[in-house]
Design an enzyme around this catalytic site. Structure first.
Site, mmCIF file in Angstrom:
data_model
loop_
_atom_site.group_PDB
_atom_site.id
_atom_site.type_symbol
_atom_site.label_atom_id
_atom_site.label_comp_id
_atom_site.label_asym_id
_atom_site.label_seq_id
_atom_site.Cartn_x
_atom_site.Cartn_y
_atom_site.Cartn_z
ATOM 1 N N CYS A 148 -65.160 -3.663 -48.062
ATOM 2 C CA CYS A 148 -66.388 -4.443 -48.856
ATOM 3 C C CYS A 148 -65.907 -5.771 -49.162
ATOM 4 O O CYS A 148 -65.097 -6.816 -48.971
ATOM 5 C CB CYS A 148 -66.013 -4.234 -50.262
ATOM 6 S SG CYS A 148 -66.833 -4.585 -51.457
ATOM 7 N N CYS A 194 -68.853 0.847 -50.975
ATOM 8 C CA CYS A 194 -69.137 0.954 -52.338
ATOM 9 C C CYS A 194 -69.449 2.323 -53.330
ATOM 10 O O CYS A 194 -70.213 2.476 -54.347
ATOM 11 C CB CYS A 194 -69.729 -0.235 -53.924
ATOM 12 S SG CYS A 194 -69.481 -0.535 -54.737
ATOM 13 N N CYS A 226 -62.903 0.084 -51.008
ATOM 14 C CA CYS A 226 -63.007 -1.210 -51.431
ATOM 15 C C CYS A 226 -62.251 -2.061 -50.398
ATOM 16 O O CYS A 226 -62.663 -3.404 -50.131
ATOM 17 C CB CYS A 226 -61.805 -1.413 -52.427
ATOM 18 S SG CYS A 226 -63.013 -0.562 -54.155
ATOM 19 N N CYS A 270 -64.570 -8.645 -56.639
ATOM 20 C CA CYS A 270 -65.129 -8.094 -57.570
ATOM 21 C C CYS A 270 -64.241 -7.393 -58.543
ATOM 22 O O CYS A 270 -62.868 -7.244 -58.888
ATOM 23 C CB CYS A 270 -64.899 -6.585 -57.233
ATOM 24 S SG CYS A 270 -65.420 -5.023 -58.036
ATOM 25 N N GLU A 278 -89.928 3.326 -47.555
ATOM 26 C CA GLU A 278 -89.439 3.026 -49.330
ATOM 27 C C GLU A 278 -90.067 4.166 -50.673
ATOM 28 O O GLU A 278 -88.901 4.633 -51.730
ATOM 29 C CB GLU A 278 -89.851 2.044 -49.767
ATOM 30 C CG GLU A 278 -89.336 0.957 -48.601
ATOM 31 C CD GLU A 278 -87.652 1.085 -48.701
ATOM 32 O OE1 GLU A 278 -87.654 1.546 -50.268
ATOM 33 O OE2 GLU A 278 -86.813 0.240 -48.621
#
Length: 352
Positions: free
Chosen positions: A209, A199, A206, A215, A44
């Site tokens: 998605c 995205c 899309c 959306c 991270e």
DNA sequence: AAGTCGGGGTT
DNA sequence: AACCCAGACTT
């Protein structure tokens, strides 16, 4: 901006995202194998403002050299910076080292599970703390990295660019809203994967998605308008004179940069002011090179002066004494120290 | 709120 | 060449 969502909507969206993750999510990244809090934390921090493919080889090198947090805590900062060289944002490496020491001493080598405790550790902010809690311990915690910002900004047509206070606040609110109580580890990975793979900044896919039907940007064909891009400004140019001071049988003089500021803690070439402090005068230049290096917020232009010192001139430099923050660098027998990319290139470009 | 802090990938 | 990336920290 449409914030009129109900908890019921959030459950449906999260369920669709989790279902997508089971089929398409990333599950073979290096830090997902034999998962530990140490690996999650290390990845991270490396991934802050850094793309996955860039991080992977650095992550592997770190895990090989520092297999656990205690080994990292016991290492010297120079070796940590050496392995970090090229990743950039070197404050991350210093905070990483410090964090390893705190976790080793204060938490007996076990990263805490509470996001608030994690966020109190050096180099861990709100999003990274949540990512560690979710990924390592499957705790409910909302993340908001660049991927999630883009995904949520489009999902609700959030105006403004994410660096702006009210925009960021709205995005955090949405991030908290959609984060489910269950399977938070998978959900967190899923939203990042959707942002990175579906995205995308340009040409979002899309039709792939799982949140397409909810959306707002998709509905209005305005995906490209969100998130708004950062206002641009022209980068300044900083000019400098650097010295490659060579002493036969010793090497090139390097000075360690202060812990904060550009290239913090790394070893670099002295400038004219530093040379004058050490020698009392500027040595005769044999040859000059020009260096230009672009940082994200300014351009460095430097004249590189090559000089060779004879033995008599060495005395002021205390050749036989290793002063703090000074060292001789021999490119044929390089030390394991943090060396900025362009400086490394200069020192190793003189191969004969 | 704005500035500082890297280097690289993508287009 | 412009933009952004699994942001944090200082001022």
């Amino acid at each position: 901006m449409d914030l009129s969502v109900t908890p019921n909507d959030a459950d449906q969206v999260a369920a669709a995202i989790l279902s997508w993750y089971d089929q398409h999510g990333r599950k073979s990244l290096p830090w997902q194998q034999n998962r530990t809090a140490y690996k999650v934390w290390l990845s991270e921090v490396m991934l802050q403002q850094t793309q996955v493919n860039t991080v992977i080889p650095y992550f592997e090198n770190f895990i090989t050299r520092f297999p656990d947090v205690q080994t990292l805590a016991a290492a010297g900062i120079d070796e940590v910076l050496h392995l970090w060289t090229g990743l950039g944002y070197y404050a991350r490496a210093r905070n990483l080292h410090k964090c390893a020491q705190v976790v080793t001493d204060k938490y007996k080598g076990e990263f805490p599970e509470d996001p608030e405790l994690l966020e109190a550790l050096p180099g861990i902010g709100r999003s990274t703390a949540a990512a560690i809690a979710a990924q390592a311990y499957n705790k409910r915690a909302a993340i908001l990295d660049g991927n999630v910002k883009r995904f949520l900004a489009r999902l609700h047509c959030v105006p403004g660019w994410p660096g702006q206070g009210n925009t960021l606040k709205a995005l955090w609110r949405l991030a908290e809203h959609y984060t489910p109580q269950q399977r938070c580890q998978a959900y967190t990975q899923a939203v990042m994967d959707i942002g990175a793979l579906v995205c995308t900044r340009r040409n979002p896919k899309c039709d792939q998605c799982p949140a397409e039907r909810w959306c707002a940007a998709r509905l209005t064909a305005s995906q490209h308008d969100f998130p708004h891009s950062k206002p641009k400004k022209t980068n300044p140019v900083r000019q400098s004179t650097l010295y490659m001071l060579y002493v036969p049988n010793s090497g090139y003089l390097l000075l360690q940069r202060p812990p904060t500021g550009i290239w913090g803690g790394l070893w670099s070439l002295p400038d004219a002011k530093e040379i004058k402090n050490l020698l009392g005068q500027l040595p005769e230049t044999e040859e000059k090179q020009h260096l230009e290096h672009k940082f994200s917020h300014f351009t460095l232009q430097a004249e590189i002066h090559l000089c060779t010192l004879n033995t008599q001139q060495n005395k002021p430099l205390s050749l036989n004494i290793r002063e703090q923050g000074q060292r001789w660098y021999n490119p044929e027998q390089p030390d394991n120290i943090g060396l900025p990319g362009p400086i490394h290139k200069l020192l190793h470009a003189l191969r004969t």
